[in-house]
Design a protein around this motif. Structure first.
Motif, short mmCIF file in Angstrom:
data_model
loop_
_atom_site.label_atom_id
_atom_site.label_comp_id
_atom_site.label_asym_id
_atom_site.label_seq_id
_atom_site.Cartn_x
_atom_site.Cartn_y
_atom_site.Cartn_z
N TRP A 73 14.51 -19.57 31.76
CA TRP A 73 13.65 -20.77 31.67
C TRP A 73 14.41 -22.04 31.34
O TRP A 73 13.85 -23.13 31.34
CB TRP A 73 12.52 -20.50 30.68
N TYR A 76 13.10 -25.46 29.76
CA TYR A 76 11.70 -25.18 29.43
C TYR A 76 11.57 -24.15 28.30
O TYR A 76 10.50 -23.97 27.74
CB TYR A 76 10.94 -24.70 30.66
N ARG A 119 4.38 -16.85 29.73
CA ARG A 119 5.23 -17.01 30.92
C ARG A 119 5.76 -15.66 31.39
O ARG A 119 5.93 -14.73 30.62
CB ARG A 119 6.41 -17.93 30.60
N GLU A 134 -1.26 -14.92 40.41
CA GLU A 134 -2.19 -16.06 40.42
C GLU A 134 -3.62 -15.59 40.20
O GLU A 134 -4.38 -16.22 39.45
CB GLU A 134 -2.07 -16.85 41.72
N THR A 139 -0.25 -19.66 36.82
CA THR A 139 0.11 -20.71 37.77
C THR A 139 1.52 -20.42 38.26
O THR A 139 2.43 -20.20 37.45
CB THR A 139 0.06 -22.09 37.10
N LEU A 141 4.87 -21.60 39.40
CA LEU A 141 5.60 -22.85 39.22
C LEU A 141 6.68 -23.06 40.27
O LEU A 141 7.27 -24.13 40.32
CB LEU A 141 6.23 -22.89 37.83
N GLN A 165 3.28 -19.32 34.69
CA GLN A 165 2.85 -19.59 33.33
C GLN A 165 1.34 -19.79 33.26
O GLN A 165 0.69 -20.11 34.25
CB GLN A 165 3.56 -20.78 32.72
N GLU A 167 -1.08 -21.94 30.47
CA GLU A 167 -1.13 -22.76 29.26
C GLU A 167 -2.32 -22.32 28.43
O GLU A 167 -3.43 -22.16 28.96
CB GLU A 167 -1.25 -24.24 29.63
#
Length: 170
Positions: A73, A76, A119, A134, A139, A141, A165, A167
């Motif tokens: 990552w 991030y 993640r 998904e 999501t 990325l 990831q 959120e």
């Protein structure tokens, strides 16, 4: 269904599930999991990072969590996150949306640990797996070419990974 930490008594079953997953990967993809060291799994268990779903007292699925994953990552990694690795499902329990169950659990786990993201990554550009993750709420990325894979399992060498990831609201 119950989610618990794996124990040292689970090591043989964890390796059996990894072998089944790796054998399946070999039929579908050019990149597959290597044989993991028993010491790695023992360390994850000792650190309470190896998890299992139990259904009728049988291990239906296993996975690993960590709160840091800098080589995958990169910048991030500074975000407060839970990272999920090596989901392996017992074939007797396929089709029961266990990744969806892991996803719901991981969101609660992230909140309990004051993390903002859940993640995951997977090696390669596997459209079927991307679509599946998904559908589980992640999501996509995009793809990322790994730069420093020293110390990572061999399937990450020279790899491009798909990053995912969710959120969560803190």
């Amino acid at each position: 269904m119950e989610i618990r930490n794996s124990t040292s008594k689970d090591i043989d079953e964890i390796f059996r599930l990894y072998k089944i997953a790796t054998d399946f990967q070999k039929t579908k993809f050019t990149v597959h999991w290597p044989e993991f060291e028993q010491s790695l799994i023992a360390t994850e268990i000792a650190e309470y990072r190896q998890w299992k779903i139990l259904i009728d007292n049988k291990i239906a699925c296993v996975w690993v969590t960590t709160f840091s994953d800098p080589q995958i990552w990169e910048e991030y990694n500074a975000d407060p996150s839970v990272y999920i690795h090596r989901i392996a499902t017992n074939p007797d329990f396929r089709g029961q949306n266990l990744v969806g169950s892991i996803t719901e659990w991981a969101k609660r786990f992230a909140l309990e640990n004051n993390k903002k993201f859940v993640r995951m990554d997977t090696v390669g550009d596997n459209r079927g797996l991307i679509n599946y993750y998904e559908k589980c709420g992640f999501t996509f990325l995009g793809l990322s070419k790994l730069r420093n894979t020293n110390g990572l399992p061999s399937h990450y060498n020279n790899a491009t990974v798909s990053l995912f990831q969710i959120e969560v609201v803190i």
